[in-house]
Scaffold this motif. Sequence first.
Motif, PDB file in Angstrom:
ATOM      1  N   ARG A 239       0.809  -1.220   0.000  1.00 43.30           N
ATOM      2  CA  ARG A 239       0.000   0.000   0.000  1.00 43.30           C
ATOM      3  C   ARG A 239       0.841   1.269   0.000  1.00 43.30           C
ATOM      4  N   LEU A 240       2.165   1.128  -0.045  1.00 40.04           N
ATOM      5  CA  LEU A 240       3.036   2.293   0.023  1.00 40.04           C
ATOM      6  C   LEU A 240       3.321   2.868  -1.356  1.00 40.04           C
ATOM      7  N   GLY A 241       3.502   4.159  -1.417  1.00 39.36           N
ATOM      8  CA  GLY A 241       3.867   4.860  -2.639  1.00 39.36           C
ATOM      9  C   GLY A 241       4.553   6.162  -2.268  1.00 39.36           C
ATOM     10  N   ARG A 242       5.492   6.602  -3.077  1.00 41.43           N
ATOM     11  CA  ARG A 242       6.221   7.835  -2.789  1.00 41.43           C
ATOM     12  C   ARG A 242       5.253   9.009  -2.681  1.00 41.43           C
ATOM     13  N   GLY A 243       5.417   9.815  -1.650  1.00 42.38           N
ATOM     14  CA  GLY A 243       4.535  10.945  -1.410  1.00 42.38           C
ATOM     15  C   GLY A 243       3.303  10.601  -0.593  1.00 42.38           C
ATOM     16  N   ARG A 244       3.094   9.332  -0.337  1.00 42.06           N
ATOM     17  CA  ARG A 244       1.907   8.867   0.403  1.00 42.06           C
ATOM     18  C   ARG A 244       2.012   9.261   1.875  1.00 42.06           C
ATOM     19  N   ARG A 245       0.901   9.698   2.454  1.00 45.61           N
ATOM     20  CA  ARG A 245       0.834  10.047   3.872  1.00 45.61           C
ATOM     21  C   ARG A 245       0.713   8.769   4.696  1.00 45.61           C
ATOM     22  N   VAL A 246       1.480   8.674   5.777  1.00 50.67           N
ATOM     23  CA  VAL A 246       1.480   7.475   6.610  1.00 50.67           C
ATOM     24  C   VAL A 246       1.451   7.831   8.097  1.00 50.67           C
ATOM     25  N   ARG A 247       1.045   6.843   8.884  1.00 48.63           N
ATOM     26  CA  ARG A 247       1.119   6.896  10.339  1.00 48.63           C
ATOM     27  C   ARG A 247       2.068   5.794  10.765  1.00 48.63           C
ATOM     28  N   PHE A 248       2.776   6.005  11.881  1.00 51.74           N
ATOM     29  CA  PHE A 248       3.731   5.004  12.322  1.00 51.74           C
ATOM     30  C   PHE A 248       4.092   5.204  13.787  1.00 51.74           C
ATOM     31  N   THR A 249       4.662   4.172  14.369  1.00 48.22           N
ATOM     32  CA  THR A 249       5.247   4.284  15.696  1.00 48.22           C
ATOM     33  C   THR A 249       6.754   4.344  15.523  1.00 48.22           C
ATOM     34  N   LEU A 250       7.421   4.853  16.519  1.00 48.39           N
ATOM     35  CA  LEU A 250       8.860   5.045  16.442  1.00 48.39           C
ATOM     36  C   LEU A 250       9.553   4.062  17.376  1.00 48.39           C
ATOM     37  N   SER A 251      10.587   3.440  16.855  1.00 48.23           N
ATOM     38  CA  SER A 251      11.400   2.508  17.618  1.00 48.23           C
ATOM     39  C   SER A 251      12.846   2.888  17.376  1.00 48.23           C
ATOM     40  N   PHE A 252      13.765   2.273  18.092  1.00 43.91           N
ATOM     41  CA  PHE A 252      15.178   2.602  17.932  1.00 43.91           C
ATOM     42  C   PHE A 252      16.013   1.333  17.865  1.00 43.91           C
ATOM     43  N   ASN A 253      17.065   1.378  17.047  1.00 43.03           N
ATOM     44  CA  ASN A 253      18.063   0.319  17.047  1.00 43.03           C
ATOM     45  C   ASN A 253      19.430   0.993  17.225  1.00 43.03           C
ATOM     46  N   MET A 254      20.496   0.260  17.065  1.00 43.94           N
ATOM     47  CA  MET A 254      21.829   0.829  17.306  1.00 43.94           C
ATOM     48  C   MET A 254      22.218   1.913  16.310  1.00 43.94           C
ATOM     49  N   LEU A 255      21.529   1.966  15.170  1.00 43.19           N
ATOM     50  CA  LEU A 255      21.837   2.979  14.162  1.00 43.19           C
ATOM     51  C   LEU A 255      20.952   4.214  14.255  1.00 43.19           C
ATOM     52  N   GLY A 256      19.909   4.162  15.076  1.00 45.10           N
ATOM     53  CA  GLY A 256      19.039   5.313  15.232  1.00 45.10           C
ATOM     54  C   GLY A 256      17.566   4.955  15.169  1.00 45.10           C
ATOM     55  N   PRO A 257      16.707   5.949  14.874  1.00 41.99           N
ATOM     56  CA  PRO A 257      15.262   5.720  14.867  1.00 41.99           C
ATOM     57  C   PRO A 257      14.804   4.923  13.646  1.00 41.99           C
ATOM     58  N   ILE A 258      13.789   4.090  13.843  1.00 47.55           N
ATOM     59  CA  ILE A 258      13.152   3.355  12.751  1.00 47.55           C
ATOM     60  C   ILE A 258      11.647   3.408  12.937  1.00 47.55           C
ATOM     61  N   ALA A 259      10.935   3.434  11.828  1.00 49.75           N
ATOM     62  CA  ALA A 259       9.469   3.457  11.869  1.00 49.75           C
ATOM     63  C   ALA A 259       8.947   2.026  11.886  1.00 49.75           C
ATOM     64  N   ARG A 260       7.948   1.778  12.716  1.00 47.33           N
ATOM     65  CA  ARG A 260       7.295   0.472  12.814  1.00 47.33           C
ATOM     66  C   ARG A 260       5.795   0.683  12.688  1.00 47.33           C
ATOM     67  N   ASN A 261       5.078  -0.384  12.410  1.00 51.39           N
ATOM     68  CA  ASN A 261       3.603  -0.338  12.321  1.00 51.39           C
ATOM     69  C   ASN A 261       3.126   0.741  11.362  1.00 51.39           C
ATOM     70  N   VAL A 262       3.756   0.832  10.206  1.00 52.89           N
ATOM     71  CA  VAL A 262       3.441   1.864   9.219  1.00 52.89           C
ATOM     72  C   VAL A 262       2.148   1.532   8.496  1.00 52.89           C
ATOM     73  N   THR A 263       1.219   2.472   8.493  1.00 49.77           N
ATOM     74  CA  THR A 263      -0.039   2.318   7.762  1.00 49.77           C
ATOM     75  C   THR A 263      -0.320   3.601   7.002  1.00 49.77           C
ATOM     76  N   THR A 264      -1.064   3.499   5.907  1.00 51.69           N
ATOM     77  CA  THR A 264      -1.408   4.693   5.137  1.00 51.69           C
ATOM     78  C   THR A 264      -2.528   5.432   5.849  1.00 51.69           C
ATOM     79  N   GLU A 265      -2.516   6.759   5.732  1.00 58.11           N
ATOM     80  CA  GLU A 265      -3.578   7.574   6.311  1.00 58.11           C
ATOM     81  C   GLU A 265      -4.804   7.511   5.428  1.00 58.11           C
TER      82      GLU A 265
END
Length: 75
Positions: free
Chosen positions: A47-73
């Motif tokens: 369901r993803l496409g460039r420019g698409r609006r999304v909602r997500f939760t933020l998580s972290f790994n050793m390299l920095g922040p990562i988005a999880r639970n990504v869904t389209t608005e």
Amino acid sequence: WMRKDTLAGFTGRLVKIEGRYAQVERDGTGDTIYVPFDDDSNVQVSRLGRGRRVRFTLSFNMLGPIARNVTTESA
């Protein structure tokens, strides 16, 4: 879109999509968040496409922040 007793939610816009990952620009701060397409990310890749609006939760790994639970608005 945050409910009581749930993880904080964020919104943004997809700015890059590759074969195994994407990047989302978070609203407000404008920082770019890495979105892995792995088994743990809970991303609806089809369901993803460039420019698409999304909602997500933020998580972290050793390299920095990562988005999880990504869904389209909803439009």
